[in-house]
Design a protein around this motif. Sequence first.
Motif, PDB file in Angstrom:
ATOM      1  N   GLY A  13     -19.060  -4.084  30.944  1.00 12.32           N
ATOM      2  CA  GLY A  13     -18.130  -3.137  31.542  1.00 12.32           C
ATOM      3  C   GLY A  13     -17.053  -2.720  30.570  1.00 12.32           C
ATOM      4  O   GLY A  13     -16.690  -1.540  30.481  1.00 12.32           O
ATOM      5  N   ALA A  14     -16.545  -3.678  29.788  1.00  8.78           N
ATOM      6  CA  ALA A  14     -15.484  -3.369  28.827  1.00  8.78           C
ATOM      7  C   ALA A  14     -15.968  -2.399  27.759  1.00  8.78           C
ATOM      8  O   ALA A  14     -15.245  -1.484  27.362  1.00  8.78           O
ATOM      9  CB  ALA A  14     -14.984  -4.667  28.173  1.00  8.78           C
ATOM     10  N   VAL A  15     -17.203  -2.576  27.297  1.00 12.16           N
ATOM     11  CA  VAL A  15     -17.766  -1.681  26.281  1.00 12.16           C
ATOM     12  C   VAL A  15     -17.914  -0.272  26.841  1.00 12.16           C
ATOM     13  O   VAL A  15     -17.611   0.722  26.177  1.00 12.16           O
ATOM     14  CB  VAL A  15     -19.129  -2.210  25.789  1.00 12.16           C
ATOM     15  N   ARG A  16     -18.367  -0.176  28.079  1.00 13.16           N
ATOM     16  CA  ARG A  16     -18.547   1.139  28.709  1.00 13.16           C
ATOM     17  C   ARG A  16     -17.200   1.846  28.882  1.00 13.16           C
ATOM     18  O   ARG A  16     -17.061   3.030  28.558  1.00 13.16           O
ATOM     19  CB  ARG A  16     -19.232   0.985  30.072  1.00 13.16           C
ATOM     20  N   VAL A  17     -16.201   1.129  29.363  1.00 12.50           N
ATOM     21  CA  VAL A  17     -14.875   1.715  29.562  1.00 12.50           C
ATOM     22  C   VAL A  17     -14.287   2.146  28.216  1.00 12.50           C
ATOM     23  O   VAL A  17     -13.732   3.237  28.093  1.00 12.50           O
ATOM     24  CB  VAL A  17     -13.931   0.714  30.257  1.00 12.50           C
ATOM     25  N   TYR A  18     -14.430   1.275  27.218  1.00 14.98           N
ATOM     26  CA  TYR A  18     -13.934   1.600  25.875  1.00 14.98           C
ATOM     27  C   TYR A  18     -14.564   2.892  25.362  1.00 14.98           C
ATOM     28  O   TYR A  18     -13.869   3.778  24.860  1.00 14.98           O
ATOM     29  CB  TYR A  18     -14.246   0.445  24.921  1.00 14.98           C
ATOM     30  N   GLY A  19     -15.871   3.017  25.500  1.00 18.83           N
ATOM     31  CA  GLY A  19     -16.570   4.194  24.994  1.00 18.83           C
ATOM     32  C   GLY A  19     -16.149   5.471  25.684  1.00 18.83           C
ATOM     33  O   GLY A  19     -15.901   6.499  25.029  1.00 18.83           O
ATOM     34  N   ALA A  55     -10.828  -3.445  27.329  1.00 15.62           N
ATOM     35  CA  ALA A  55     -11.084  -2.143  26.695  1.00 15.62           C
ATOM     36  C   ALA A  55      -9.799  -1.542  26.147  1.00 15.62           C
ATOM     37  O   ALA A  55      -9.779  -0.976  25.044  1.00 15.62           O
ATOM     38  CB  ALA A  55     -11.727  -1.193  27.707  1.00 15.62           C
ATOM     39  N   LEU A  56      -8.702  -1.666  26.895  1.00 15.93           N
ATOM     40  CA  LEU A  56      -7.428  -1.107  26.457  1.00 15.93           C
ATOM     41  C   LEU A  56      -6.896  -1.826  25.217  1.00 15.93           C
ATOM     42  O   LEU A  56      -6.319  -1.195  24.324  1.00 15.93           O
ATOM     43  CB  LEU A  56      -6.403  -1.177  27.599  1.00 15.93           C
ATOM     44  N   VAL A  57      -7.098  -3.127  25.158  1.00 19.18           N
ATOM     45  CA  VAL A  57      -6.677  -3.892  23.982  1.00 19.18           C
ATOM     46  C   VAL A  57      -7.452  -3.426  22.752  1.00 19.18           C
ATOM     47  O   VAL A  57      -6.888  -3.265  21.663  1.00 19.18           O
ATOM     48  CB  VAL A  57      -6.889  -5.406  24.210  1.00 19.18           C
ATOM     49  N   ARG A  58      -8.738  -3.167  22.938  1.00 17.70           N
ATOM     50  CA  ARG A  58      -9.557  -2.684  21.816  1.00 17.70           C
ATOM     51  C   ARG A  58      -9.123  -1.284  21.378  1.00 17.70           C
ATOM     52  O   ARG A  58      -9.057  -0.989  20.190  1.00 17.70           O
ATOM     53  CB  ARG A  58     -11.029  -2.686  22.228  1.00 17.70           C
ATOM     54  N   LEU A  59      -8.799  -0.434  22.333  1.00 15.40           N
ATOM     55  CA  LEU A  59      -8.313   0.911  22.013  1.00 15.40           C
ATOM     56  C   LEU A  59      -6.963   0.844  21.303  1.00 15.40           C
ATOM     57  O   LEU A  59      -6.669   1.655  20.423  1.00 15.40           O
ATOM     58  CB  LEU A  59      -8.200   1.751  23.285  1.00 15.40           C
ATOM     59  N   SER A  60      -6.168  -0.138  21.680  1.00 13.46           N
ATOM     60  CA  SER A  60      -4.873  -0.336  21.023  1.00 13.46           C
ATOM     61  C   SER A  60      -5.077  -0.731  19.564  1.00 13.46           C
ATOM     62  O   SER A  60      -4.360  -0.263  18.673  1.00 13.46           O
ATOM     63  CB  SER A  60      -4.073  -1.416  21.751  1.00 13.46           C
ATOM     64  N   ALA A  61      -6.072  -1.585  19.309  1.00 11.93           N
ATOM     65  CA  ALA A  61      -6.382  -1.991  17.936  1.00 11.93           C
ATOM     66  C   ALA A  61      -6.843  -0.800  17.105  1.00 11.93           C
ATOM     67  O   ALA A  61      -6.625  -0.764  15.890  1.00 11.93           O
ATOM     68  CB  ALA A  61      -7.448  -3.077  17.942  1.00 11.93           C
ATOM     69  N   ASP A  62      -7.461   0.190  17.764  1.00 14.52           N
ATOM     70  CA  ASP A  62      -7.902   1.414  17.082  1.00 14.52           C
ATOM     71  C   ASP A  62      -6.755   2.388  16.863  1.00 14.52           C
ATOM     72  O   ASP A  62      -6.933   3.426  16.206  1.00 14.52           O
ATOM     73  CB  ASP A  62      -8.986   2.132  17.906  1.00 14.52           C
ATOM     74  N   GLY A  63      -5.597   2.086  17.452  1.00 17.45           N
ATOM     75  CA  GLY A  63      -4.461   2.992  17.328  1.00 17.45           C
ATOM     76  C   GLY A  63      -4.520   4.171  18.280  1.00 17.45           C
ATOM     77  O   GLY A  63      -3.761   5.132  18.131  1.00 17.45           O
ATOM     78  N   LEU A  64      -5.384   4.093  19.301  1.00 15.93           N
ATOM     79  CA  LEU A  64      -5.560   5.214  20.226  1.00 15.93           C
ATOM     80  C   LEU A  64      -4.724   5.074  21.497  1.00 15.93           C
ATOM     81  O   LEU A  64      -4.494   6.070  22.195  1.00 15.93           O
ATOM     82  CB  LEU A  64      -7.038   5.374  20.593  1.00 15.93           C
ATOM     83  N   VAL A  65      -4.292   3.875  21.813  1.00 18.01           N
ATOM     84  CA  VAL A  65      -3.391   3.689  22.950  1.00 18.01           C
ATOM     85  C   VAL A  65      -2.227   2.813  22.519  1.00 18.01           C
ATOM     86  O   VAL A  65      -2.310   2.082  21.527  1.00 18.01           O
ATOM     87  CB  VAL A  65      -4.103   3.048  24.177  1.00 18.01           C
ATOM     88  N   THR A  66      -1.154   2.903  23.265  1.00 18.94           N
ATOM     89  CA  THR A  66       0.062   2.143  22.966  1.00 18.94           C
ATOM     90  C   THR A  66       0.376   1.219  24.128  1.00 18.94           C
ATOM     91  O   THR A  66       0.416   1.662  25.288  1.00 18.94           O
ATOM     92  CB  THR A  66       1.250   3.095  22.740  1.00 18.94           C
TER      93      THR A  66
END
Length: 243
Positions: A13-19, A55-66
């Motif tokens: 689920g986390a991978v799907r949400v991240y994508g 998923a949000l933590v991973r997006l944060s690591a990508d610099g896409l969310v704060t």
Amino acid sequence: MKTKDTPVPKETGAVRVYGVLRDEILTMKLAPGSALDEVSLAERFTLSRSPIREALVRLSADGLVTMLPNRSTAVAPMNLSQLPEFLDALDLIQRVVTRLAARHRTTEQMSAIRKAQLAYEKAIKSCVKTGQSQAMIEKNYEYHITIATASHNVYFADLYRRLLEEGRRMLHLHFKFQTLQENLTAEEINDDHTLISDAIEAQDEELAEKYAHMHAAQFRGRFMQFLNRNLTSEVQLSYQTSS
């Protein structure tokens, strides 16, 4: 080696949400600064809050969310006041890694660069037809990262990766502006990559750096054209005066 009896790993689920969220952020469907509420996202994806948070933590690591101090999350802003600094840094690091790639690339790495270049050209052709830029953005990123790897300097490569990540949304806006041009071809868009690849293959450091700089300058110029565009300049308005 997979056999018929080997189970295919299921997407979590986390991978799907991240994508999904990553695509929506990069294509500006989720605007910079938009709030990302875990409860609403859990309802949207029919999941618990745990994979949403992952998923949000991973997006944060990508610099896409704060991640904000009050534990809320938002799409990372695009700070236009720092745009000149970003473009300067991109130009400099792009010149460095491309020059070093021309000096240090191996035969295998050159083959990978050519493969990435062809994949980008294929994605461009699809984007020109459909107007969908996501595949082009991904393949552009992969092409330049392949060059960065061939530079054989992990510090420059990591810095370049960060700059490319931050520039993905700008690339989406830049491409949308490009598609407004008539008679736009995939070959025309891909010309810079071809020149860069040829120079790296010839191990011509000076030429590789020159074309890398031209590529960055072209991106800067076209993005500034996008910011300065005026799509209503030819609209004729008539005003009625009171008698």
